[in-house]
Write a protein that holds these residues in place. Structure first.
Motif, PDB file in Angstrom:
ATOM      1  N   ALA A 195      53.577 169.915  34.560  1.00 38.49           N
ATOM      2  CA  ALA A 195      54.287 169.608  33.314  1.00 38.49           C
ATOM      3  C   ALA A 195      53.595 168.440  32.640  1.00 38.49           C
ATOM      4  O   ALA A 195      52.876 167.658  33.273  1.00 38.49           O
ATOM      5  N   VAL A 196      53.845 168.311  31.318  1.00 35.27           N
ATOM      6  CA  VAL A 196      53.293 167.198  30.547  1.00 35.27           C
ATOM      7  C   VAL A 196      54.366 166.706  29.580  1.00 35.27           C
ATOM      8  O   VAL A 196      55.148 167.501  29.055  1.00 35.27           O
ATOM      9  N   ALA A 197      54.411 165.393  29.381  1.00 33.99           N
ATOM     10  CA  ALA A 197      55.377 164.794  28.462  1.00 33.99           C
ATOM     11  C   ALA A 197      54.645 163.892  27.483  1.00 33.99           C
ATOM     12  O   ALA A 197      53.875 163.008  27.899  1.00 33.99           O
ATOM     13  N   MET A 198      54.897 164.104  26.189  1.00 35.55           N
ATOM     14  CA  MET A 198      54.313 163.283  25.121  1.00 35.55           C
ATOM     15  C   MET A 198      55.415 162.456  24.484  1.00 35.55           C
ATOM     16  O   MET A 198      56.394 163.008  23.980  1.00 35.55           O
ATOM     17  N   HIS A 199      55.245 161.137  24.479  1.00 36.04           N
ATOM     18  CA  HIS A 199      56.194 160.251  23.797  1.00 36.04           C
ATOM     19  C   HIS A 199      55.443 159.580  22.651  1.00 36.04           C
ATOM     20  O   HIS A 199      54.555 158.753  22.869  1.00 36.04           O
ATOM     21  N   SER A 200      55.762 159.976  21.416  1.00 40.78           N
ATOM     22  CA  SER A 200      55.207 159.334  20.218  1.00 40.78           C
ATOM     23  C   SER A 200      53.696 159.461  20.128  1.00 40.78           C
ATOM     24  O   SER A 200      53.000 158.484  19.830  1.00 40.78           O
ATOM     25  N   GLY A 201      53.185 160.669  20.362  1.00 42.85           N
ATOM     26  CA  GLY A 201      51.741 160.856  20.356  1.00 42.85           C
ATOM     27  C   GLY A 201      51.271 161.932  19.394  1.00 42.85           C
ATOM     28  O   GLY A 201      52.060 162.585  18.705  1.00 42.85           O
ATOM     29  N   VAL A 202      49.939 162.110  19.344  1.00 39.03           N
ATOM     30  CA  VAL A 202      49.287 163.101  18.492  1.00 39.03           C
ATOM     31  C   VAL A 202      48.776 164.238  19.367  1.00 39.03           C
ATOM     32  O   VAL A 202      48.110 163.991  20.374  1.00 39.03           O
ATOM     33  N   PRO A 203      49.064 165.494  19.016  1.00 39.53           N
ATOM     34  CA  PRO A 203      48.594 166.619  19.833  1.00 39.53           C
ATOM     35  C   PRO A 203      47.096 166.836  19.691  1.00 39.53           C
ATOM     36  O   PRO A 203      46.470 166.321  18.748  1.00 39.53           O
ATOM     37  N   PRO A 204      46.491 167.600  20.597  1.00 40.69           N
ATOM     38  CA  PRO A 204      45.044 167.818  20.561  1.00 40.69           C
ATOM     39  C   PRO A 204      44.605 168.563  19.297  1.00 40.69           C
ATOM     40  O   PRO A 204      45.360 169.315  18.698  1.00 40.69           O
ATOM     41  N   GLY A 205      43.362 168.301  18.912  1.00 39.09           N
ATOM     42  CA  GLY A 205      42.741 169.055  17.834  1.00 39.09           C
ATOM     43  C   GLY A 205      42.901 168.488  16.443  1.00 39.09           C
ATOM     44  O   GLY A 205      42.248 168.949  15.507  1.00 39.09           O
ATOM     45  N   LEU A 206      43.754 167.490  16.268  1.00 40.92           N
ATOM     46  CA  LEU A 206      43.985 166.948  14.926  1.00 40.92           C
ATOM     47  C   LEU A 206      42.985 165.863  14.548  1.00 40.92           C
ATOM     48  O   LEU A 206      42.907 165.478  13.380  1.00 40.92           O
ATOM     49  N   ALA A 207      42.253 165.332  15.526  1.00 40.68           N
ATOM     50  CA  ALA A 207      41.231 164.322  15.256  1.00 40.68           C
ATOM     51  C   ALA A 207      40.068 164.550  16.202  1.00 40.68           C
ATOM     52  O   ALA A 207      40.254 165.001  17.331  1.00 40.68           O
ATOM     53  N   SER A 208      38.866 164.245  15.724  1.00 41.04           N
ATOM     54  CA  SER A 208      37.676 164.409  16.552  1.00 41.04           C
ATOM     55  C   SER A 208      36.846 163.139  16.634  1.00 41.04           C
ATOM     56  O   SER A 208      35.848 163.092  17.345  1.00 41.04           O
ATOM     57  N   SER A 209      37.262 162.091  15.901  1.00 40.78           N
ATOM     58  CA  SER A 209      36.532 160.825  15.918  1.00 40.78           C
ATOM     59  C   SER A 209      37.450 159.739  15.376  1.00 40.78           C
ATOM     60  O   SER A 209      38.540 160.011  14.874  1.00 40.78           O
ATOM     61  N   ALA A 210      36.978 158.498  15.452  1.00 43.04           N
ATOM     62  CA  ALA A 210      37.769 157.379  14.944  1.00 43.04           C
ATOM     63  C   ALA A 210      37.984 157.472  13.444  1.00 43.04           C
ATOM     64  O   ALA A 210      38.980 156.968  12.918  1.00 43.04           O
TER      65      ALA A 210
END
Length: 326
Positions: A183-198
């Protein structure tokens, strides 16, 4: 001036690399010797220091081992990834996960980001284009493997959770290595794929990135996801929580159930939606009314911690414990 031969250049690069790694090891050793890791929950168990290495360098970690474990016993392992501006001890104090682990008998691993890798101690979840994010994910896996080898952790009962940048890294790990986590839990985070660099990470945090397409081969293989997010989060937009739920539910072929309102005592209320495939929930989304960018139900006077919110620590443990078959 004579040109260097390829062999000479290679030898110099190798020696420079060895000096860099040696310097990192010596600095980590000096820091550990000068500043023994503080115990955030004395009397409940052991607070063990460790070091994991990989192609991204090395990272320290802390492991909470509850008191009273017997020889030969194998217990679940929960990996906790802190947010920016935090370290392992501070995250343990804020979440009070060790107190729950002592009662429920499970290990808690706190990998710790280095200031050399990120001045604010943020996990570099967004650096996928350069491969830096994947390298840090591999370091965290190395820490997990080390703990499973040296301590009584059950490899078949491992889950991962994180706050903010730690949530982004937790989700990335779960999609890169889904077989490793129940299982995985995200608290107040961004899901994968929405950013690729700073350069585009800030846009993603503000909820302005274009959502990625979900690969068909991902269907049904990602571990179940719990998303917790505050409606008044001004650091990571709450639209990221809905995007994470969309990604996971689409990958699993799950559909949303009717939302329900939950409030316990005087704590902040929340709206909960489950995305189910058959009878099993692929995603549980909890949006907390009035919560900012902070651990819900966390300890008072700790950074990024909101004591008035629902108890995220208990929510996460209940969620992952079901996936452990308890």
């Amino acid at each position: 001036m004579p040109k260097r031969s390829p062999a000479s250049s290679l030898r110099k690069a190798w020696q420079q690399g060895v000096r860099t790694v040696t310097g990192q090891v010596l600095r980590a050793a000096r820091e550990t010797a000068k500043q023994p890791p503080p115990h955030p929950s004395p009397g409940l168990g052991d607070w063990i220091a460790g070091l994991a290495t990989g192609r991204a360098g090395m990272r320290r970690y802390r492991l909470f081992r509850p008191a009273g474990l017997v020889f030969g016993e194998r217990v679940p392992l929960l990996v906790m990834l802190h947010g920016c501006g935090q370290d392992a001890a501070g995250f343990a104090r804020s979440t009070r996960m060790n107190r729950l682990a002592a009662r429920e008998r499970f290990l808690v691993l706190y990998p710790e980001q280095s200031r050399l890798a990120n001045p604010q101690r943020c996990w570099n979840w967004f650096e996928t284009e350069s491969g830096h994010a994947q390298a840090e994910a591999a370091l965290i896996l190395a820490a997990i493997d080390q703990v499973c080898l040296l301590y009584p952790a059950d490899r078949d009962r491992v889950a991962i959770a994180g706050l903010s940048a730690g949530a982004g890294m937790a989700a990335l790990l779960a999609t890169l290595h889904p077989a490793r986590f129940k299982a995985v839990a995200m608290h107040s985070g961004v899901p994968p794929g929405l950013a690729s660099s700073a350069t585009n990470a800030l846009r993603a945090m503000r909820g302005r990135s274009i959502a990625p397409e979900i690969a068909a081969q991902g269907a049904g293989v990602w571990p179940p996801l719990l998303v917790i997010h505050g409606s008044k989060d001004r650091v990571v937009a709450s639209s990221n929580a809905f995007e994470a739920a969309r990604q996971w539910s689409e990958a699993a072929g799950a559909t949303a159930t009717r939302s329900r309102s939950v409030q316990r005592g005087r704590r902040l209320p929340m709206r909960v939606v489950e995305f189910k495939r058959g009878r099993s929930a692929a995603v549980t989304l909890a949006e907390i009314d009035g919560l900012g960018h902070a651990w819900s139900g966390g300890a008072a006077k700790e950074p990024f911690s909101e004591p008035g919110g629902p108890d995220a620590t208990a929510m996460i443990w209940r969620f992952v414990a079901k996936r452990f078959g308890r």
